[in-house]
Design a protein around this motif. Structure first.
Motif, PDB file in Angstrom:
ATOM      1  N   ASP A 106       0.758  -1.180  -0.114  1.00  0.00           N
ATOM      2  CA  ASP A 106       0.045  -0.024  -0.052  1.00  0.00           C
ATOM      3  C   ASP A 106       1.033   1.285   0.099  1.00  0.00           C
ATOM      4  N   TYR A 107       1.005   1.766  -1.207  1.00  0.00           N
ATOM      5  CA  TYR A 107       2.124   3.054  -1.224  1.00  0.00           C
ATOM      6  C   TYR A 107       1.334   4.419  -1.482  1.00  0.00           C
ATOM      7  N   HIS A 108      -0.214   4.365  -1.208  1.00  0.00           N
ATOM      8  CA  HIS A 108      -0.779   5.762  -1.461  1.00  0.00           C
ATOM      9  C   HIS A 108      -0.412   6.839  -0.685  1.00  0.00           C
ATOM     10  N   LYS A 109       0.382   6.760   0.194  1.00  0.00           N
ATOM     11  CA  LYS A 109       0.813   7.735   1.029  1.00  0.00           C
ATOM     12  C   LYS A 109       2.176   8.201   0.914  1.00  0.00           C
ATOM     13  N   ALA A 110       2.941   7.777  -0.454  1.00  0.00           N
ATOM     14  CA  ALA A 110       4.137   7.938  -0.586  1.00  0.00           C
ATOM     15  C   ALA A 110       4.238   9.389  -1.115  1.00  0.00           C
ATOM     16  N   GLU A 111       5.362  10.027  -0.818  1.00  0.00           N
ATOM     17  CA  GLU A 111       5.595  11.678  -1.327  1.00  0.00           C
ATOM     18  C   GLU A 111       5.715  11.675  -2.924  1.00  0.00           C
ATOM     19  N   TRP A 112       5.454  12.820  -3.518  1.00  0.00           N
ATOM     20  CA  TRP A 112       5.430  12.873  -4.850  1.00  0.00           C
ATOM     21  C   TRP A 112       6.596  12.784  -5.531  1.00  0.00           C
ATOM     22  N   ASP A 113       7.744  13.185  -4.792  1.00  0.00           N
ATOM     23  CA  ASP A 113       9.196  12.920  -5.319  1.00  0.00           C
ATOM     24  C   ASP A 113       9.718  11.778  -4.803  1.00  0.00           C
ATOM     25  N   ASP A 114       9.079  11.080  -4.036  1.00  0.00           N
ATOM     26  CA  ASP A 114       9.707   9.752  -3.686  1.00  0.00           C
ATOM     27  C   ASP A 114      10.068   8.555  -4.609  1.00  0.00           C
ATOM     28  N   ALA A 115      11.122   8.343  -5.562  1.00  0.00           N
ATOM     29  CA  ALA A 115      11.175   7.428  -6.522  1.00  0.00           C
ATOM     30  C   ALA A 115      11.296   6.214  -5.916  1.00  0.00           C
ATOM     31  N   VAL A 116      11.904   6.022  -4.692  1.00  0.00           N
ATOM     32  CA  VAL A 116      11.772   4.647  -3.946  1.00  0.00           C
ATOM     33  C   VAL A 116      10.548   3.848  -4.066  1.00  0.00           C
ATOM     34  N   MET A 117       9.652   4.584  -3.151  1.00  0.00           N
ATOM     35  CA  MET A 117       8.280   3.802  -2.932  1.00  0.00           C
ATOM     36  C   MET A 117       7.368   4.419  -4.141  1.00  0.00           C
ATOM     37  N   GLY A 118       7.709   5.045  -4.950  1.00  0.00           N
ATOM     38  CA  GLY A 118       6.861   5.707  -5.956  1.00  0.00           C
ATOM     39  C   GLY A 118       6.904   4.625  -7.080  1.00  0.00           C
ATOM     40  N   SER A 119       8.089   4.004  -7.126  1.00  0.00           N
ATOM     41  CA  SER A 119       8.133   3.072  -8.318  1.00  0.00           C
ATOM     42  C   SER A 119       7.763   1.499  -7.767  1.00  0.00           C
ATOM     43  N   MET A 120       7.535   1.333  -6.556  1.00  0.00           N
ATOM     44  CA  MET A 120       7.159   0.191  -6.081  1.00  0.00           C
ATOM     45  C   MET A 120       5.939  -0.463  -6.455  1.00  0.00           C
ATOM     46  N   TRP A 121       5.022   0.377  -6.766  1.00  0.00           N
ATOM     47  CA  TRP A 121       3.827  -0.451  -7.742  1.00  0.00           C
ATOM     48  C   TRP A 121       4.134  -1.500  -8.512  1.00  0.00           C
ATOM     49  N   PHE A 122       4.940  -1.551  -9.138  1.00  0.00           N
ATOM     50  CA  PHE A 122       5.601  -2.560  -9.963  1.00  0.00           C
ATOM     51  C   PHE A 122       5.800  -3.914  -9.232  1.00  0.00           C
ATOM     52  N   MET A 123       6.191  -3.851  -7.826  1.00  0.00           N
ATOM     53  CA  MET A 123       6.333  -5.173  -7.142  1.00  0.00           C
ATOM     54  C   MET A 123       4.880  -5.824  -6.874  1.00  0.00           C
ATOM     55  N   ARG A 124       3.771  -5.081  -6.684  1.00  0.00           N
ATOM     56  CA  ARG A 124       2.459  -5.419  -6.250  1.00  0.00           C
ATOM     57  C   ARG A 124       1.837  -6.092  -7.446  1.00  0.00           C
ATOM     58  N   VAL A 125       2.108  -5.364  -8.670  1.00  0.00           N
ATOM     59  CA  VAL A 125       1.445  -6.041  -9.907  1.00  0.00           C
ATOM     60  C   VAL A 125       2.256  -7.081 -10.262  1.00  0.00           C
ATOM     61  N   TYR A 126       3.617  -7.118 -10.246  1.00  0.00           N
ATOM     62  CA  TYR A 126       4.326  -8.367 -10.657  1.00  0.00           C
ATOM     63  C   TYR A 126       3.975  -9.488  -9.795  1.00  0.00           C
ATOM     64  N   ALA A 277      17.965  -0.318  -6.338  1.00  0.00           N
ATOM     65  CA  ALA A 277      18.841   0.529  -6.205  1.00  0.00           C
ATOM     66  C   ALA A 277      18.441   1.986  -6.776  1.00  0.00           C
ATOM     67  N   GLN A 278      17.625   1.603  -7.967  1.00  0.00           N
ATOM     68  CA  GLN A 278      17.483   2.551  -9.219  1.00  0.00           C
ATOM     69  C   GLN A 278      16.461   3.738  -8.385  1.00  0.00           C
ATOM     70  N   GLY A 279      15.541   3.011  -7.596  1.00  0.00           N
ATOM     71  CA  GLY A 279      14.854   4.274  -6.874  1.00  0.00           C
ATOM     72  C   GLY A 279      15.544   5.113  -5.671  1.00  0.00           C
ATOM     73  N   ILE A 280      16.466   4.635  -5.042  1.00  0.00           N
ATOM     74  CA  ILE A 280      17.271   5.631  -4.302  1.00  0.00           C
ATOM     75  C   ILE A 280      18.021   6.390  -5.071  1.00  0.00           C
ATOM     76  N   SER A 281      18.537   5.763  -6.330  1.00  0.00           N
ATOM     77  CA  SER A 281      19.555   6.577  -6.941  1.00  0.00           C
ATOM     78  C   SER A 281      18.834   7.783  -7.702  1.00  0.00           C
ATOM     79  N   ALA A 282      17.622   7.549  -8.072  1.00  0.00           N
ATOM     80  CA  ALA A 282      16.601   8.538  -8.960  1.00  0.00           C
ATOM     81  C   ALA A 282      16.187   9.415  -7.884  1.00  0.00           C
ATOM     82  N   THR A 283      16.158   9.240  -6.621  1.00  0.00           N
ATOM     83  CA  THR A 283      15.862  10.391  -5.733  1.00  0.00           C
ATOM     84  C   THR A 283      16.993  11.164  -5.356  1.00  0.00           C
TER      85      THR A 283
END
Length: 356
Positions: A106-126, A277-283
């Protein structure tokens, strides 16, 4: 079982494309042109699901596939726990319930510029799509192709209801299922030889027809992101054409050789660490981009070094995550009994005959 080098190389290309997309969006959103936002999405998450189905064809048993999914979930939980701890150490007061929400995807409370949790929707769908696909193939393998074709047809026909609200109710869930599940199944059928070439061609023709029938196609392709969440037929059309182009290109010997080089192979074989790692790096990329924005550089001058820096930090972060996991697993006590050295078989007695 020998590894499929081309498959590993394509996985490496897929994660590199994600790093590039998150260099264009996120920190690059302030200086990159709008048309580039749409162009970079032609090679995106759908390729991952097609390759996931391809990879599943290499798994020796469904039990092993379920073990792989649980291992992925366990790695995800460890990673987001480290992210949550990092937020606490940096002064962000996140309640413990937030970590539980992340564990449950459940990532609906992630910050708008948080690329770490903002990209984790992929894990749920995958995880969800993989579980459904594995169950289907386990019980009725030959149903994989018909189900995939029916879902693709339903996806295209769903666009006949333009007034449907794809952002509310159950329609997003249905859209994600109709979109990514057939890609997984088509990847599996391609790897096992169950996908005839004429079906791939027919889907490609339907994709081209979808593009031709889209009103104001140029503007739609520029804003392709709006067709990605939730995914719709135009995004599927662009993604399937790019997948078909890649499959044709890897048949060429120079291109196939390129996909078997060590950098792409390493990233493909360690795709999960690269993805984390790309989520951390993108942030982290917000900092150098913010410093260089005052120079008013053109996007084609600023984007290449930022992408290269993002990719380098991603690879270093992936190596670090992998090293930490290996060190932790090495020091964990094991409950399984130690392996005993195999007892050598007695040498066969030689029957000797005089005069032989």
């Amino acid at each position: 079982m020998t590894r499929d080098l081309v498959l590993d190389g394509l996985k490496g290309l897929a994660v590199v494309s994600v790093v590039f997309i998150h260099s264009v969006f996120w920190s690059g959103d302030s200086y990159t042109p709008a048309w580039l936002h749409g162009a970079c999405l032609w090679l995106d998450v759908p390729l991952f699901f097609f390759l996931a189905g391809w990879s599943f064809s290499k798994v020796p048993s469904p039990q092993k596939a379920w073990q792989n999914l649980w291992r992925l979930q366990r790695r995800y939980m460890v990673f987001v726990a480290l992210v949550w701890l990092g937020y606490l150490l940096s002064g962000h007061h996140l309640p413990p319930i937030r970590l539980v929400e992340w564990f449950l995807h459940d990532y609906h409370k992630a910050e708008w510029d948080d690329a770490v949790m903002g990209s984790m929707w992929f894990m749920r769908v995958y995880l969800g799509v993989s579980a459904v696909a594995i169950t289907l193939i386990w019980f009725h393998e030959r149903a994989a192709l018909p189900v995939a074709l029916v879902l693709v047809a339903a996806l295209f026909f769903s666009q006949l209801a333009p007034d449907a609200d794809w952002s509310a109710g159950w329609l997003p869930v249905v859209a994600f299922g109709m979109f990514y599940l057939p890609l997984f199944l088509l990847g599996y059928c391609h790897a096992t030889g169950q996908l005839p070439g004429y079906w791939s061609a027919l889907i490609a023709l339907q994709a081209i027809w979808q593009l031709c029938c889209t009103p104001d196609l140029r503007n739609a392709l520029i804003h392709l992101q709006s067709y990605k969440f939730p995914p719709q037929a135009l995004y599927f059309a662009a993604s399937w054409l790019s997948v078909c182009a890649l499959l044709l290109m890897v048949r060429l010997r120079p291109v196939a050789w390129l996909f078997t080089r060590k950098p792409l192979l390493w990233m493909g074989r360690n795709a999960i660490y690269v993805f984390f790692a790309q989520g951390i790096s993108a942030t982290l990329m917000y900092a150098p981009v913010g410093l260089l924005n005052d120079l008013q550089l053109q996007w084609y001058v600023l984007l290449p070094p930022m992408f290269a820096l993002n990719l380098y930090c991603t690879i270093m972060g992936a190596r670090l995550l992998k090293a930490v996991e290996e060190r932790v697993e090495k020091n964990l006590p094991t409950t399984s009994p130690p392996r005993q050295a195999p007892v050598p078989a007695p040498a066969a007695r030689r029957a000797t005959k005089r005069g032989a």
